[in-house]
Design a protein around this motif. Structure first.
Motif, PDB file in Angstrom:
ATOM      1  N   GLY A 297     141.890 165.448  27.973  1.00 37.31           N
ATOM      2  CA  GLY A 297     140.533 165.724  27.327  1.00 37.31           C
ATOM      3  C   GLY A 297     139.789 167.136  27.461  1.00 37.31           C
ATOM      4  O   GLY A 297     139.509 167.631  26.508  1.00 37.31           O
ATOM      5  N   MET A 378     135.794 162.936  25.157  1.00 38.79           N
ATOM      6  CA  MET A 378     137.230 162.705  25.067  1.00 38.79           C
ATOM      7  C   MET A 378     138.061 162.527  26.356  1.00 38.79           C
ATOM      8  O   MET A 378     137.822 163.682  27.175  1.00 38.79           O
ATOM      9  N   THR A 394     144.158 156.417  18.895  1.00 36.41           N
ATOM     10  CA  THR A 394     143.066 156.759  19.840  1.00 36.41           C
ATOM     11  C   THR A 394     142.012 155.792  19.827  1.00 36.41           C
ATOM     12  O   THR A 394     141.524 155.401  18.717  1.00 36.41           O
ATOM     13  N   GLU A 416     145.660 162.308  13.512  1.00 34.44           N
ATOM     14  CA  GLU A 416     145.286 161.865  14.485  1.00 34.44           C
ATOM     15  C   GLU A 416     144.256 160.891  14.651  1.00 34.44           C
ATOM     16  O   GLU A 416     142.898 160.848  14.721  1.00 34.44           O
ATOM     17  N   LEU A 468     136.033 158.759  22.938  1.00 37.61           N
ATOM     18  CA  LEU A 468     137.448 158.688  22.613  1.00 37.61           C
ATOM     19  C   LEU A 468     138.558 158.638  23.614  1.00 37.61           C
ATOM     20  O   LEU A 468     138.452 159.444  24.649  1.00 37.61           O
ATOM     21  N   ILE A 470     142.148 158.644  24.759  1.00 35.81           N
ATOM     22  CA  ILE A 470     143.337 159.353  24.503  1.00 35.81           C
ATOM     23  C   ILE A 470     144.328 159.045  25.398  1.00 35.81           C
ATOM     24  O   ILE A 470     145.347 159.776  25.537  1.00 35.81           O
ATOM     25  N   GLY A 491     143.529 165.607  19.356  1.00 38.24           N
ATOM     26  CA  GLY A 491     142.019 165.928  19.680  1.00 38.24           C
ATOM     27  C   GLY A 491     141.379 167.438  19.024  1.00 38.24           C
ATOM     28  O   GLY A 491     140.446 167.495  18.442  1.00 38.24           O
TER      29      GLY A 491
END
Length: 508
Positions: A297, A378, A394, A416, A468, A470, A491
């Motif tokens: 992230g 993220m 995600t 994405e 988010l 991930i 991202g």
């Protein structure tokens, strides 16, 4: 760092084509495969030779297929051969399909040892795509497919010939600007991949901070690194607690790109645990080496800032990256500890392997103090997200429907993809603590959601916020021609597309 780039140039009709190794032409899939438009007007012999290959069934047009084809001598001055590449079905030619085509084409050129090619693929235009978007997607896929992380492998004494020059023929008036934009975005992703793929004995909180400082060299980015003294002064006890077991002190990196006048900034927050052993709540040994990716992230936020440094868009974006190493030692935090966070919330730590949310919490408090237009964080936060969504989407949560819808839309465009999960009030009950205000883990079920609920305690209600997760998309993604083993760099393109969209709205 990675240095495997190639040159992309734009040619106009009538340019000399003879110096290239090959001419790249697309083939649409269907009951009868068809050459892409524009070939028939170049040379009759060329057109006939290619159509004979199609009628013979040598290529059907499926994405991923390629066919090298010797070309007849011609007065038109053509390269010695062509490379036919599959485009799939014409009505499926969206941005993600074009990225896949770009990636497959690059790999086909390399496998055929083509060093210089002229491509007609830049003339492709997907239905309902904005001007330049088809070419941008194609180039993104091409650039990203070239990436390899080989910093610690011996170089070949005689490297195999690889594509060095890609010349776009008849790609349109905007082509040069699109090439520059695509390259800047791709280099941002490359930078993120390099950071994330680096081993944890090389990439520490200190070296990550040094990389952020390097982004300030051109003057478009300002980078400030908070050391432990400043973190203590600001009460950032979540970051300090996670990092106290390591010999390398934690940092918080703050990067600014403020070119958008007096508009409030978009603030991006990225978790950067440069290695996650789990701390006292030690992880199993299997696959622990992958925990170098637990800074994905934060790596993505640095990748966005690197791209903005090159693009220099008139936008206000601030990137915040809390960075720490989660290690067990006599100084490490313990299960049962209580931490007073920077906004005064007391957190009971029941599992030291749920550390990412602790460093994000302090960073989110600081993000909200900047009076932002929105905050997006993220993080590779929960294994539960991998169980729920696998490696194809995600996890998305937050407090603002419009912001989440915005992320869903750009997720579809960039490939994405994000998937929204609920944050019902009942989930908050799972993180209530009998000792502090909240605890850092909930019940076994809904772990991704309760992690987001935890973060919500550090975001001011009136500020649009999205989270988010991930954990499933940061690395290990298969089946895409432009993604290699290791880090995805997820991202970077998602957030840049959102930033670009907001920039265009402000300029309208």
């Amino acid at each position: 760092m990675n240095a495997q780039a190639f040159q992309v140039t734009c040619l106009q009709d009538g340019a000399d084509l003879t110096a290239a190794d090959a001419l790249i032409v697309g083939v649409f899939q269907g009951d009868e495969p068809q050459l892409q438009p524009g070939v028939e007007g170049m040379d009759k012999k060329l057109y006939k030779a290619m159509n004979r290959a199609l009628k013979a069934g040598w290529i059907t047009g499926k994405v991923g297929q390629s066919l090298p084809l010797p070309l007849p001598e011609s007065k038109a001055g053509l390269p010695p051969r062509a490379l036919l590449v599959g485009l799939g079905k014409r009505d499926k030619l969206d941005e993600e399909a074009l990225r896949q085509i770009g990636g497959h084409t690059l790999k086909a050129c390399d496998s055929q040892r083509m060093v210089s090619v002229i491509s007609l693929l830049g003339q492709l235009q997907g239905d309902d795509l904005e001007a330049g978007r088809s070419l941008q997607a194609l180039l993104e896929g091409t650039w990203l497919a070239r990436y390899r992380f080989a910093d610690y492998q011996k170089t070949e004494e005689e490297p195999k010939p690889r594509l060095q020059t890609l010349q776009l023929l008849g790609a349109g008036d905007q082509a040069e600007a699109v090439v520059a934009r695509s390259e800047a975005i791709a280099r941002g992703v490359w930078f993120t991949r390099d950071l994330c793929n680096s081993p944890a004995n090389v990439l520490t909180p200190k070296t990550l901070a040094d990389e952020a400082k390097g982004l300030a060299e051109n003057g478009n980015i300002k980078s400030v690194v908070w050391d432990t003294t400043r973190l203590r002064r600001k009460g950032m006890n979540g970051i300090l607690a996670v990092g106290q077991g390591s010999e390398v002190p934690p940092r918080m990196i703050v990067m600014e790109h403020l070119k958008g006048g007096d508009r409030p900034p978009l603030v991006l927050v990225g978790k950067a645990i440069t290695f996650d052993s789990g701390g006292i709540s030690l992880k199993p040994a299997a696959n622990m080496g992958d925990m170098k990716f637990d800074m994905s992230g934060g790596g993505a936020v640095l990748g966005v800032m690197k791209a903005l440094d090159a693009l220099n868009w008139p936008v206000n974006v601030i990137g915040i990256v809390p960075a720490a190493e989660n290690m067990p030692s006599g100084k490490a935090q313990r299960p049962g500890d209580v931490i007073k966070m920077s906004n005064g919330v007391h957190v009971e730590v029941l599992n030291t392997d749920a550390e990412g949310r602790l460093i994000l919490a302090d960073a989110l408090v600081h993000a909200c103090s900047l009076k932002p237009a929105a905050v997006i964080d993220m993080a590779t936060l929960t294994g539960a997200c991998v169980m729920a969504l696998g490696h194809n989407a995600t996890g998305l949560m937050g407090n603002d429907d419009d912001l989440q819808s915005e992320l869903e839309a750009v997720g579809k465009l960039t490939g994405e993809r994000v998937w929204r999960l609920p944050m019902f009030d009942e989930y908050q009950d799972q993180i209530k603590s009998k000792v502090g205000d909240i605890k850092n883990v909930g019940e076994r079920g809904a772990g991704t959601i309760t992690a987001a609920c935890f973060l919500s305690h550090f975001v001011e209600e009136e500020i649009p916020w999205a989270h988010l997760d991930i954990a499933g998309t940061g690395w290990g993604v298969k089946g895409k021609s432009y993604i290699d083993d290791g880090s995805v760099g997820v991202g970077v393109r998602l957030l840049l597309r959102l930033i670009e969209g907001r920039m265009q709205e402000a300029e309208a």
